[in-house]
Design a protein around this motif. Structure first.
Motif, PDB file in Angstrom:
ATOM      1  N   LEU A  99       0.879  -1.158   0.074  1.00 12.96           N
ATOM      2  CA  LEU A  99      -0.118  -0.059   0.138  1.00 12.96           C
ATOM      3  C   LEU A  99       0.884   1.272   0.064  1.00 12.96           C
ATOM      4  O   LEU A  99       2.010   1.267   0.626  1.00 12.96           O
ATOM      5  CB  LEU A  99      -0.746   0.203   1.267  1.00 12.96           C
ATOM      6  N   GLU A 100       0.548   2.219  -0.904  1.00  6.36           N
ATOM      7  CA  GLU A 100       1.110   3.506  -0.824  1.00  6.36           C
ATOM      8  C   GLU A 100       0.911   4.391   0.505  1.00  6.36           C
ATOM      9  O   GLU A 100      -0.136   4.222   0.804  1.00  6.36           O
ATOM     10  CB  GLU A 100       0.867   4.318  -2.063  1.00  6.36           C
ATOM     11  N   ASN A 101       1.673   5.225   0.751  1.00  2.03           N
ATOM     12  CA  ASN A 101       1.653   5.994   1.932  1.00  2.03           C
ATOM     13  C   ASN A 101       0.321   6.785   1.882  1.00  2.03           C
ATOM     14  O   ASN A 101      -0.424   6.900   2.997  1.00  2.03           O
ATOM     15  CB  ASN A 101       2.896   7.042   2.255  1.00  2.03           C
ATOM     16  N   ASN A 102      -0.277   7.312   0.804  1.00  2.00           N
ATOM     17  CA  ASN A 102      -1.405   8.134   0.927  1.00  2.00           C
ATOM     18  C   ASN A 102      -2.779   7.200   1.003  1.00  2.00           C
ATOM     19  O   ASN A 102      -3.764   7.806   1.312  1.00  2.00           O
ATOM     20  CB  ASN A 102      -1.442   8.806  -0.392  1.00  2.00           C
ATOM     21  N   LEU A 103      -2.519   5.887   1.134  1.00  2.00           N
ATOM     22  CA  LEU A 103      -3.802   5.127   1.536  1.00  2.00           C
ATOM     23  C   LEU A 103      -3.989   4.895   2.928  1.00  2.00           C
ATOM     24  O   LEU A 103      -4.865   4.511   3.412  1.00  2.00           O
ATOM     25  CB  LEU A 103      -3.624   3.814   0.460  1.00  2.00           C
ATOM     26  N   HIS A 104      -2.774   5.082   3.651  1.00  2.00           N
ATOM     27  CA  HIS A 104      -2.650   4.929   4.914  1.00  2.00           C
ATOM     28  C   HIS A 104      -3.390   6.271   5.710  1.00  2.00           C
ATOM     29  O   HIS A 104      -3.382   7.190   5.099  1.00  2.00           O
ATOM     30  CB  HIS A 104      -1.398   4.783   5.594  1.00  2.00           C
ATOM     31  N   ASN A 105      -3.878   6.076   6.705  1.00  2.00           N
ATOM     32  CA  ASN A 105      -4.542   7.307   7.287  1.00  2.00           C
ATOM     33  C   ASN A 105      -4.159   7.351   8.879  1.00  2.00           C
ATOM     34  O   ASN A 105      -4.512   6.504   9.740  1.00  2.00           O
ATOM     35  CB  ASN A 105      -6.093   7.311   7.193  1.00  2.00           C
ATOM     36  N   PHE A 106      -3.318   8.323   9.297  1.00  2.00           N
ATOM     37  CA  PHE A 106      -3.167   8.477  10.572  1.00  2.00           C
ATOM     38  C   PHE A 106      -4.313   8.616  11.459  1.00  2.00           C
ATOM     39  O   PHE A 106      -4.049   8.014  12.418  1.00  2.00           O
ATOM     40  CB  PHE A 106      -2.039   9.759  10.613  1.00  2.00           C
ATOM     41  N   ILE A 107      -5.239   9.513  11.343  1.00  2.31           N
ATOM     42  CA  ILE A 107      -6.387   9.709  12.161  1.00  2.31           C
ATOM     43  C   ILE A 107      -7.125   8.249  12.284  1.00  2.31           C
ATOM     44  O   ILE A 107      -7.731   8.102  13.311  1.00  2.31           O
ATOM     45  CB  ILE A 107      -7.282  10.758  11.516  1.00  2.31           C
ATOM     46  N   ARG A 108      -7.208   7.607  11.046  1.00  2.00           N
ATOM     47  CA  ARG A 108      -7.954   6.299  11.113  1.00  2.00           C
ATOM     48  C   ARG A 108      -7.560   5.377  12.004  1.00  2.00           C
ATOM     49  O   ARG A 108      -8.059   4.587  12.518  1.00  2.00           O
ATOM     50  CB  ARG A 108      -8.080   5.660   9.630  1.00  2.00           C
ATOM     51  N   TYR A 109      -6.183   5.332  12.223  1.00  2.00           N
ATOM     52  CA  TYR A 109      -5.383   4.348  13.028  1.00  2.00           C
ATOM     53  C   TYR A 109      -5.626   4.755  14.409  1.00  2.00           C
ATOM     54  O   TYR A 109      -5.038   4.079  15.413  1.00  2.00           O
ATOM     55  CB  TYR A 109      -3.967   4.382  12.641  1.00  2.00           C
ATOM     56  N   GLY A 110      -5.949   6.057  14.510  1.00  2.00           N
ATOM     57  CA  GLY A 110      -6.060   6.417  16.015  1.00  2.00           C
ATOM     58  C   GLY A 110      -5.174   7.472  16.381  1.00  2.00           C
ATOM     59  O   GLY A 110      -5.035   7.753  17.600  1.00  2.00           O
ATOM     60  N   GLY A 111      -4.447   8.061  15.392  1.00  2.00           N
ATOM     61  CA  GLY A 111      -3.465   9.176  15.627  1.00  2.00           C
ATOM     62  C   GLY A 111      -4.300  10.494  16.023  1.00  2.00           C
ATOM     63  O   GLY A 111      -5.347  10.717  15.746  1.00  2.00           O
ATOM     64  N   VAL A 112      -3.818  11.432  16.726  1.00  2.00           N
ATOM     65  CA  VAL A 112      -4.429  12.850  17.020  1.00  2.00           C
ATOM     66  C   VAL A 112      -3.402  13.793  16.757  1.00  2.00           C
ATOM     67  O   VAL A 112      -2.237  13.644  16.733  1.00  2.00           O
ATOM     68  CB  VAL A 112      -4.705  12.602  18.567  1.00  2.00           C
ATOM     69  N   SER A 113      -3.861  14.946  16.516  1.00  2.00           N
ATOM     70  CA  SER A 113      -3.166  16.038  16.147  1.00  2.00           C
ATOM     71  C   SER A 113      -3.715  17.486  16.565  1.00  2.00           C
ATOM     72  O   SER A 113      -5.051  17.421  16.795  1.00  2.00           O
ATOM     73  CB  SER A 113      -2.862  16.128  14.796  1.00  2.00           C
ATOM     74  N   VAL A 114      -2.998  18.646  16.971  1.00  2.00           N
ATOM     75  CA  VAL A 114      -3.767  19.832  17.408  1.00  2.00           C
ATOM     76  C   VAL A 114      -4.093  20.544  16.321  1.00  2.00           C
ATOM     77  O   VAL A 114      -3.321  20.724  15.331  1.00  2.00           O
ATOM     78  CB  VAL A 114      -2.536  20.643  18.334  1.00  2.00           C
TER      79      VAL A 114
END
Length: 325
Positions: A310-325
């Protein structure tokens, strides 16, 4: 040898070695070298090669004896493990047989007062894992109240984040917050009441440290890189210590793997397979011997034969549970 190296106990050593099952001529990456405990055990188990990565410059002087003893079987790299793909390409390696990540803050950081990681010592506010310029001192003295509250809530999971942020900004109107004790006292006064097990400052200090060092993105980037640099059958092993990290690892494996039973019966385009879904935790014996291990969660998966990554742009930081301000 430094006393902090001696006092550091590597977590879940037996479990890691059982999953890793070190073999001669294989190459492994220890993404968080630290005091070198896991790496030493791996090198002693088989005539393999370990690449040790760490962003903390102090780590390398601590591991001089380890490097001298194992010679060309150990390669040390200073840098962020989120960039592990670039690190190994730069030394001429394209594929490895295992990637190990221990996300715990090491004893050498927690127990060295001047590093400013712990509210147990009165020390300058720092918490940097490397030699970057920004420190926690800068965050608590310069950030807006709203942003502080978000950081403490999202990265520290502290419910009273708004009250803490408000009291931080009120305090610094008269004086800059310079030490761990100053900040800890503000937090304790904000939360109030008595406590038994968890110190009132724990979550806020955790949140500030994770945000400062961009720890969740580092983990996310390393997980993505593991797809393309692990050989078939390669092991991905991660030990996390709080829910934010564990959620990302859990969801990464969930969305990118198939059960071992199904993998044996059918082809898959998913990059990993798992033997069990349940998290592995330390034994009661280990927790009694090393109380810091009590919050450790170990998850692991194996690289499939799937060629399509899978290419990087198909991954999703937020979907995996990541958080950001």
């Amino acid at each position: 040898m430094d006393k902090n190296v001696l006092s550091h106990k590597s977590v879940m050593m037996n479990e890691v070695l059982e999953i890793l099952n070190p073999k001669s001529n294989e190459t492994y990456i220890d993404c968080t070298l630290g005091a070198g405990g896991h790496t030493r055990a791996i090198l002693e188990s088989a005539k393999c090669h370990v690449i040790g990565i760490d962003r903390d410059p102090i780590v390398f002087s601590m591991n001089e004896d380890l490097y001298k003893h194992y010679g060309d079987r150990l390669t040390l790299i200073k840098g962020r493990f989120g960039e592990l793909k670039n690190h190994i390409f730069n030394i001429g390696i394209k594929k490895v047989d295992a990637i190990f990540i221990d996300l715990g803050v090491s004893s050498m950081q927690l127990d060295t007062p001047e590093r400013g990681f712990s509210f147990r010592f009165d020390a300058p506010l720092d918490m940097r894992m490397d030699d970057s310029k920004t420190t926690v001192f800068d965050i608590v003295n310069k950030y807006k109240e709203e942003d502080l509250a978000k950081i403490i809530y999202l990265f520290g999971e502290e419910r009273k984040s708004r009250r803490i942020a408000k009291n931080i900004t009120e305090y610094r109107k008269n004086k800059k917050i310079e030490t761990t004790f100053e900040l800890s006292n503000i937090i304790k006064n904000s939360i109030g009441g008595k406590y038994k097990k968890i110190h009132p400052s724990t979550k806020t200090f955790q949140g500030l440290r994770i945000y400062l060092n961009d720890e969740l993105k580092e983990l996310y980037q390393a997980l993505i890189s593991s797809e393309s640099i692990l050989n078939e059958g390669g092991r991905l092993i991660v030990i996390s210590f709080h829910s934010l990290e564990d959620r990302i690892v859990k969801n990464f494996i969930k969305y990118n793997s198939i059960s071992e039973k199904k993998y044996k019966l059918e082809k898959t385009e998913l990059p990993f397979y798992y033997k069990k879904k349940r998290v592995t935790k330390p034994s009661e014996i280990e927790i009694n011997e090393n109380p810091r291990s009590r919050s450790a969660h170990l998850r692991y998966a194996y690289r499939t034969s799937a060629k399509a990554v899978l290419e990087n742009n198909l991954h999703n930081f937020i979907r995996y549970g990541g958080v950001s301000v």
